[in-house]
Design a protein around this motif. Structure first.
Motif, mmCIF file in Angstrom:
data_model
loop_
_atom_site.group_PDB
_atom_site.id
_atom_site.type_symbol
_atom_site.label_atom_id
_atom_site.label_comp_id
_atom_site.label_asym_id
_atom_site.label_seq_id
_atom_site.Cartn_x
_atom_site.Cartn_y
_atom_site.Cartn_z
ATOM 1 N N THR A 143 -12.800 31.613 -106.724
ATOM 2 C CA THR A 143 -13.948 32.505 -106.809
ATOM 3 C C THR A 143 -13.571 33.767 -107.581
ATOM 4 O OG1 THR A 143 -14.781 31.703 -104.692
ATOM 5 C CG2 THR A 143 -15.603 33.834 -105.446
ATOM 6 N N ALA A 145 -15.968 37.381 -94.624
ATOM 7 C CA ALA A 145 -16.367 37.086 -95.996
ATOM 8 C C ALA A 145 -16.515 38.383 -96.778
ATOM 9 C CB ALA A 145 -17.682 36.314 -95.994
ATOM 10 N N ASN A 171 -14.434 26.612 -98.848
ATOM 11 C CA ASN A 171 -13.348 27.341 -98.197
ATOM 12 C C ASN A 171 -13.697 27.626 -96.741
ATOM 13 O OD1 ASN A 171 -12.226 27.379 -100.699
ATOM 14 N ND2 ASN A 171 -12.474 29.572 -101.051
ATOM 15 N N THR A 193 -16.550 35.183 -100.653
ATOM 16 C CA THR A 193 -15.447 34.301 -100.306
ATOM 17 C C THR A 193 -14.790 34.872 -99.064
ATOM 18 O OG1 THR A 193 -13.385 33.302 -101.110
ATOM 19 C CG2 THR A 193 -13.812 35.562 -101.793
ATOM 20 N N HIS A 246 -22.367 28.027 -105.749
ATOM 21 C CA HIS A 246 -20.907 27.978 -105.799
ATOM 22 C C HIS A 246 -20.485 28.295 -107.230
ATOM 23 C CE1 HIS A 246 -16.815 26.420 -105.601
ATOM 24 N NE2 HIS A 246 -16.932 26.326 -104.287
#
Length: 560
Positions: free
Chosen positions: A364, A225, A468, A218, A265
């Motif tokens: 997440t 990330a 996102n 994420t 996801h």
């Protein structure tokens, strides 16, 4: 024990999580899988492109893959393996095989650019990669710059019969031209890997609830990330929390759930690879939900009972004439997550299908579910009530807890909250308190009746069709253009995708145009991150210390 009794129990941070919602005493994904394959052996588990795997087949094939990883590749428990696949039946085979071998799965978006892949593979330290052939050219570009030592490639129909495999793979490669040319020395096909693994017995891993299962990447306000460390306990807890929250509404061996959302996801993963797996139900995986006509054609084959989607998809389908002609007589459960559900989309979906939408909320970092509306107890516009064993509070900027009815930052505590960010203790400390509270970055209001409502985001994150997008990542890319002095990205409302990226640019070369910026981004960013609007301005609004005030950009700046 009913949901309200479980939800009101004292929450402990000890692991394993409380036995109140865990009658079988399972503490790992491995145990959930083993129990399900034993109980539901001949039941259909996963379907895609006309091929269905039973629970027995998932058990056998994942064991073969686990044996290949252990005995042929020599991978050890705790090693990371990147999985870059769309919604194909290969996905559960590969992921469960890796987990049975004791590996840590690094879920990787097939839409990623080479740069995004390179960062994730390096950051996770992945030693192996299972990649869809359609991503092979990008994998070829980055492998040499990463720790990856082993590559397994799969095509769309690799687990189909020989004739259908040849037909479908040829259509995808030669007619639809979805597989670019690539050359990865030493790569092996998934079918070869399964064949080689079949010669061995895998050594079953026995992870505990505290052991790492998945690195789920994420973004952050830095735009870099980072991997949320989701343990076996986190994921099993969230499955059991959801099973308790929905109770008999999701019946064992009774449900056919449509799965258009990507399994890489965490929302779709927890639903299809944990909750529906644990309850012995069938997931119909849709590899390309953007192809609405093809999607509807597939839906015609099923009397489906459940559907998991997000606002963008609900709108697209509800406006499709052929979708409205489908048989919805068995549909009883529609779940929404990933992005805010609009009132209009909810009403339109119910008008077309006769089934209301249950909106939930998660992140997440929380595996992901935190709250959900329940059947018969829906409050449109809310994200529902906390799922069992989950505590919520809202706090002000000083961290002081606020009373119900007042907006503040939503904080979450429960067994589903991650262990932290992979190799980033400082960033973990910024969002996790010593006593287990996770700061979500979302602004919420908690009502006296337990329902919660999201009112804003404290963070600058943009959500495009459930994905996102972090402004700094876009800004970092665009600012490498010599013609750009500085820039700032924000999210602006969009009927189709919820939000799109809008970019404000201060030029040092007036010849720079919008198309040049978009094309530059297209080469370096995943499609949903590309700015859809670009506006040039003389300067960006800033604080006294020079920080860009993105909120001020919500008001039209002075145009150049």
């Amino acid at each position: 024990m009913n949901v309200s009794e479980v939800a009101s129990q004292e929450i402990t941070q000890e692991k394993p999580f409380l036995a109140a919602i865990n009658p079988d005493g399972v503490n790992s994904i491995n145990e959930v899988l083993a129990l399900s394959c034993q109980r539901f052996s001949d039941q259909p588990a996963y379907t895609s492109l006309g091929r269905t795997l039973t629970y027995t087949e998932v058990d056998r094939l994942s064991a073969d893959f686990a044996a290949f990883l252990q005995h042929v590749l020599g991978l050890k428990a705790g090693d990371r393996i990147a999985v870059q696949l769309p919604n194909l039946i290969q996905y559960p085979v590969v992921v469960f095989g890796a987990i049975r071998a004791g590996l840590v799965v690094v879920n990787t978006n097939p839409l990623y650019t080479a740069n995004e892949m390179r960062h994730q593979f390096n950051d996770s330290g992945a030693k192996a990669l299972v990649v869809f052939a359609g991503c092979g050219d990008r994998a070829e570009q980055v492998i040499k710059d990463t720790p990856i030592e082993h590559v397994i490639v799969t095509e769309v129909a690799d687990l189909h019969s020989p004739f259908k495999r040849l037909l479908l793979n040829s259509v995808v490669k030669y007619i639809k031209k979805m597989v670019p040319k690539y050359n990865i020395p030493g790569a092996i096909s998934l079918n070869q890997a399964l064949e080689q693994g079949r010669e061995f017995d895998h050594a079953p891993a026995n992870p505990g609830p505290e052991d790492l299962a998945i690195l789920q990447y994420t973004g952050g306000t830095t735009g870099v990330a980072k991997g949320a460390m989701l343990t076996h306990g986190n994921l099993v807890a969230n499955y059991l929390q959801l099973a308790t929250h929905f109770g008999d509404f999701i019946g064992a061996k009774k449900e056919v759930f449509i799965g258009p959302l990507p399994l890489y996801h965490i929302y779709a993963f927890t639903l299809h690879c944990m909750l529906l797996l644990g309850t012995g139900n069938q997931s119909v995986l849709i590899p390309n939900p953007r192809d609405i006509p093809g999607f509807v054609k597939e839906l015609k084959k099923w009397k489906f009972t459940g559907f998991a989607g997000l606002n963008t998809l609900f709108v697209a389908l509800a406006n499709n004439k052929e979708f409205g002609e489908l048989d919805f007589s068995q549909l009883k459960f529609t779940a929404s997550g990933g992005m805010a559900l609009t009132m209009d989309a909810a009403k339109q979906w119910e008008q077309v299908t006769g089934c209301g939408i249950l909106e939930g909320y998660g992140l997440t970092e929380t595996s992901p579910a935190v709250t959900f509306n329940q059947p018969g107890k829906v409050q449109l516009g809310s994200i529902g009530i906390p799922i069992p064993l989950t505590q919520l509070k809202v706090v002000d900027d000083e961290g002081v807890e606020l009373p119900t009815g007042q907006p503040g930052e939503l904080c979450i505590r429960g067994p589903q909250v991650m262990d932290g960010y992979w190799q980033r203790p400082d960033e973990t400390a910024e969002v996790m308190s010593a006593d287990g509270w996770f700061q979500s970055g979302d602004m919420a209001i908690l009502a006296d009746d337990g329902f919660a409502r999201i009112v804003d985001r404290k963070k600058d994150m943009i959500i495009v069709s459930g994905f996102n997008v972090y402004p700094n990542e876009i800004e970092d890319v665009v600012c490498t253009m010599p013609e750009v002095l500085e820039c700032a990205a924000i999210g602006v409302p969009d009927e189709r995708s919820g939000e799109v990226v809008k970019l404000f640019v201060v030029r040092n070369d007036d010849s720079l145009g919008v198309e040049q910026i978009v094309e530059y981004c297209r080469e370096r960013l995943t499609a949903y991150k590309i700015p859809r609007q670009v506006e040039f301005c003389d300067e960006l609004p800033k604080t006294n210390v020079g920080k860009v005030l993105r909120r001020a950009l919500k008001s039209p700046p002075t145009a150049a």
